[in-house]
Design a protein around this motif. Structure first.
Motif, PDB file in Angstrom:
ATOM      1  N   THR A  28      48.527  49.010   9.845  1.00 36.37           N
ATOM      2  CA  THR A  28      47.391  48.975  10.768  1.00 36.37           C
ATOM      3  C   THR A  28      46.232  49.807  10.223  1.00 36.37           C
ATOM      4  OG1 THR A  28      48.348  50.800  12.016  1.00 36.37           O
ATOM      5  CG2 THR A  28      48.816  48.575  12.796  1.00 36.37           C
ATOM      6  N   GLU A  29      46.507  50.663   9.243  1.00 37.42           N
ATOM      7  CA  GLU A  29      45.463  51.515   8.662  1.00 37.42           C
ATOM      8  C   GLU A  29      44.459  50.712   7.847  1.00 37.42           C
ATOM      9  OE1 GLU A  29      47.282  54.688   6.464  1.00 37.42           O
ATOM     10  OE2 GLU A  29      48.592  55.192   8.129  1.00 37.42           O
ATOM     11  N   THR A  30      44.939  49.839   6.974  1.00 37.20           N
ATOM     12  CA  THR A  30      44.037  49.080   6.106  1.00 37.20           C
ATOM     13  C   THR A  30      43.558  47.791   6.761  1.00 37.20           C
ATOM     14  OG1 THR A  30      45.820  47.840   5.036  1.00 37.20           O
ATOM     15  CG2 THR A  30      45.212  49.957   4.046  1.00 37.20           C
ATOM     16  N   GLY A  31      44.316  47.269   7.715  1.00 36.88           N
ATOM     17  CA  GLY A  31      43.953  46.011   8.359  1.00 36.88           C
ATOM     18  C   GLY A  31      44.463  44.790   7.617  1.00 36.88           C
ATOM     19  N   ILE A  32      44.876  44.958   6.376  1.00 40.12           N
ATOM     20  CA  ILE A  32      45.379  43.826   5.589  1.00 40.12           C
ATOM     21  C   ILE A  32      46.897  43.785   5.713  1.00 40.12           C
ATOM     22  CG2 ILE A  32      45.577  42.820   3.291  1.00 40.12           C
ATOM     23  CD1 ILE A  32      42.885  44.074   2.611  1.00 40.12           C
ATOM     24  N   PRO A  33      47.454  42.658   6.123  1.00 41.49           N
ATOM     25  CA  PRO A  33      48.910  42.531   6.265  1.00 41.49           C
ATOM     26  C   PRO A  33      49.597  42.363   4.903  1.00 41.49           C
ATOM     27  CG  PRO A  33      47.811  40.545   7.024  1.00 41.49           C
ATOM     28  CD  PRO A  33      46.736  41.497   6.634  1.00 41.49           C
ATOM     29  N   TRP A  34      49.811  43.462   4.217  1.00 42.84           N
ATOM     30  CA  TRP A  34      50.372  43.446   2.871  1.00 42.84           C
ATOM     31  C   TRP A  34      51.778  42.862   2.818  1.00 42.84           C
ATOM     32  CZ3 TRP A  34      47.063  43.557  -0.791  1.00 42.84           C
ATOM     33  CH2 TRP A  34      45.890  44.297  -0.673  1.00 42.84           C
ATOM     34  N   GLY A  35      52.541  43.012   3.877  1.00 43.06           N
ATOM     35  CA  GLY A  35      53.892  42.464   3.891  1.00 43.06           C
ATOM     36  C   GLY A  35      53.895  40.948   3.814  1.00 43.06           C
ATOM     37  N   THR A  36      53.066  40.303   4.611  1.00 39.18           N
ATOM     38  CA  THR A  36      52.973  38.842   4.579  1.00 39.18           C
ATOM     39  C   THR A  36      52.419  38.382   3.238  1.00 39.18           C
ATOM     40  OG1 THR A  36      52.604  38.814   6.956  1.00 39.18           O
ATOM     41  CG2 THR A  36      52.039  36.809   5.761  1.00 39.18           C
ATOM     42  N   PHE A  37      51.412  39.087   2.747  1.00 39.97           N
ATOM     43  CA  PHE A  37      50.842  38.774   1.442  1.00 39.97           C
ATOM     44  C   PHE A  37      51.924  38.834   0.360  1.00 39.97           C
ATOM     45  CE2 PHE A  37      48.852  40.158  -2.542  1.00 39.97           C
ATOM     46  CZ  PHE A  37      47.882  39.181  -2.718  1.00 39.97           C
ATOM     47  N   THR A  38      52.700  39.916   0.375  1.00 42.61           N
ATOM     48  CA  THR A  38      53.767  40.100  -0.614  1.00 42.61           C
ATOM     49  C   THR A  38      54.816  38.998  -0.507  1.00 42.61           C
ATOM     50  OG1 THR A  38      53.423  42.486  -0.639  1.00 42.61           O
ATOM     51  CG2 THR A  38      55.558  41.696  -1.425  1.00 42.61           C
ATOM     52  N   ALA A  39      55.239  38.687   0.715  1.00 45.05           N
ATOM     53  CA  ALA A  39      56.238  37.629   0.910  1.00 45.05           C
ATOM     54  C   ALA A  39      55.718  36.284   0.408  1.00 45.05           C
ATOM     55  CB  ALA A  39      56.636  37.534   2.381  1.00 45.05           C
ATOM     56  N   ASN A  40      54.470  35.970   0.700  1.00 46.86           N
ATOM     57  CA  ASN A  40      53.914  34.689   0.266  1.00 46.86           C
ATOM     58  C   ASN A  40      53.787  34.614  -1.249  1.00 46.86           C
ATOM     59  OD1 ASN A  40      53.753  33.476   2.776  1.00 46.86           O
ATOM     60  ND2 ASN A  40      51.721  34.277   3.180  1.00 46.86           N
ATOM     61  N   ILE A  41      53.407  35.722  -1.892  1.00 46.54           N
ATOM     62  CA  ILE A  41      53.270  35.720  -3.348  1.00 46.54           C
ATOM     63  C   ILE A  41      54.649  35.652  -4.005  1.00 46.54           C
ATOM     64  CG2 ILE A  41      52.449  36.998  -5.363  1.00 46.54           C
ATOM     65  CD1 ILE A  41      50.298  35.667  -3.357  1.00 46.54           C
ATOM     66  N   LEU A  42      55.583  36.481  -3.547  1.00 43.76           N
ATOM     67  CA  LEU A  42      56.942  36.438  -4.098  1.00 43.76           C
ATOM     68  C   LEU A  42      57.582  35.070  -3.866  1.00 43.76           C
ATOM     69  CD1 LEU A  42      58.413  39.937  -3.169  1.00 43.76           C
ATOM     70  CD2 LEU A  42      57.830  39.080  -5.448  1.00 43.76           C
ATOM     71  N   GLY A  43      57.371  34.504  -2.677  1.00 41.63           N
ATOM     72  CA  GLY A  43      57.910  33.184  -2.375  1.00 41.63           C
ATOM     73  C   GLY A  43      57.312  32.113  -3.266  1.00 41.63           C
ATOM     74  N   SER A  44      56.029  32.231  -3.568  1.00 41.32           N
ATOM     75  CA  SER A  44      55.379  31.280  -4.472  1.00 41.32           C
ATOM     76  C   SER A  44      55.970  31.387  -5.874  1.00 41.32           C
ATOM     77  CB  SER A  44      53.866  31.538  -4.520  1.00 41.32           C
ATOM     78  OG  SER A  44      53.292  31.310  -3.257  1.00 41.32           O
ATOM     79  N   LEU A  45      56.182  32.619  -6.334  1.00 35.69           N
ATOM     80  CA  LEU A  45      56.801  32.819  -7.639  1.00 35.69           C
ATOM     81  C   LEU A  45      58.222  32.250  -7.650  1.00 35.69           C
ATOM     82  CD1 LEU A  45      56.817  34.066 -10.499  1.00 35.69           C
ATOM     83  CD2 LEU A  45      57.563  36.209  -9.440  1.00 35.69           C
ATOM     84  N   PHE A 114      52.511  28.947 -10.776  1.00 35.62           N
ATOM     85  CA  PHE A 114      52.347  28.568 -12.177  1.00 35.62           C
ATOM     86  C   PHE A 114      53.122  29.504 -13.097  1.00 35.62           C
ATOM     87  CE2 PHE A 114      48.037  26.832 -10.721  1.00 35.62           C
ATOM     88  CZ  PHE A 114      48.579  25.588 -10.439  1.00 35.62           C
ATOM     89  N   LEU A 115      53.120  30.794 -12.796  1.00 30.29           N
ATOM     90  CA  LEU A 115      53.871  31.761 -13.586  1.00 30.29           C
ATOM     91  C   LEU A 115      55.366  31.459 -13.526  1.00 30.29           C
ATOM     92  CD1 LEU A 115      54.091  34.347 -15.291  1.00 30.29           C
ATOM     93  CD2 LEU A 115      54.116  35.644 -13.137  1.00 30.29           C
ATOM     94  N   GLY A 116      55.866  31.169 -12.340  1.00 31.41           N
ATOM     95  CA  GLY A 116      57.275  30.825 -12.193  1.00 31.41           C
ATOM     96  C   GLY A 116      57.649  29.616 -13.024  1.00 31.41           C
ATOM     97  N   LEU A 117      56.827  28.581 -12.982  1.00 25.48           N
ATOM     98  CA  LEU A 117      57.079  27.380 -13.775  1.00 25.48           C
ATOM     99  C   LEU A 117      56.992  27.677 -15.276  1.00 25.48           C
ATOM    100  CD1 LEU A 117      55.076  24.847 -11.619  1.00 25.48           C
ATOM    101  CD2 LEU A 117      57.563  24.886 -11.902  1.00 25.48           C
ATOM    102  N   PHE A 118      56.020  28.498 -15.661  1.00 27.10           N
ATOM    103  CA  PHE A 118      55.855  28.875 -17.056  1.00 27.10           C
ATOM    104  C   PHE A 118      57.056  29.679 -17.557  1.00 27.10           C
ATOM    105  CE2 PHE A 118      54.540  32.116 -20.132  1.00 27.10           C
ATOM    106  CZ  PHE A 118      54.124  31.300 -21.182  1.00 27.10           C
ATOM    107  N   LEU A 119      57.522  30.613 -16.750  1.00 25.05           N
ATOM    108  CA  LEU A 119      58.671  31.433 -17.147  1.00 25.05           C
ATOM    109  C   LEU A 119      59.904  30.576 -17.401  1.00 25.05           C
ATOM    110  CD1 LEU A 119      58.272  34.493 -14.758  1.00 25.05           C
ATOM    111  CD2 LEU A 119      57.938  34.470 -17.234  1.00 25.05           C
ATOM    112  N   VAL A 120      60.113  29.582 -16.551  1.00 26.43           N
ATOM    113  CA  VAL A 120      61.259  28.701 -16.726  1.00 26.43           C
ATOM    114  C   VAL A 120      61.129  27.897 -18.020  1.00 26.43           C
ATOM    115  CG1 VAL A 120      62.470  26.715 -15.785  1.00 26.43           C
ATOM    116  CG2 VAL A 120      61.836  28.606 -14.293  1.00 26.43           C
TER     117      VAL A 120
END
Length: 123
Positions: A28-45, A114-120
């Protein structure tokens, strides 16, 4: 029926992990929901890696792909939470956080797939 159960189990694990990450990272301090951001990025990878493995020499069965990509990644990432959090940022008039969160999620999310696909392909 087996396929539905696999998606259900994977989604349950993914949703639980997303909840835990959001609980500890959304601030709530920064206003940016970093947890959702992290989950979406990790999930994309992860979905890039999983689908890359699935396409590479049929390394994953269709049931494994359902469990991991459709179930786990589908439960782990969430567009509905992303949309709601953007609504909250806009309603609060925090246009800077809205822009950073929205653009960052799309750009970094696509890059993670794209990184996930490239790594594979590299291994």
């Amino acid at each position: 029926m087996k396929q539905l159960l696999l998606v259900f189990i994977g989604g349950g694990f993914g949703s639980t992990l997303r909840y835990v990450i959001g609980k500890y990272m959304n601030s709530t301090e920064t206003g940016i929901p970093w947890g959702t951001f992290t989950a979406n990025i990790l999930g994309s990878l992860l979905i890039g890696i999983i689908l890359g493995f699935a396409a590479k020499n049929d390394a994953l069965s269709s049931n494994q792909t359902l469990l991991l990509a459709t179930g786990f990644c589908g439960g782990f990432t969430t567009f509905s939470t992303f949309a709601y959090e953007n609504h909250v940022l806009l309603k609060a008039g925090d246009f800077t956080s809205f822009a950073l969160y929205t653009i960052g999620s799309f750009v970094v999310g696509f890059l993670a797939v794209f990184l996930g696909l490239f790594l594979v392909k590299s291994f």
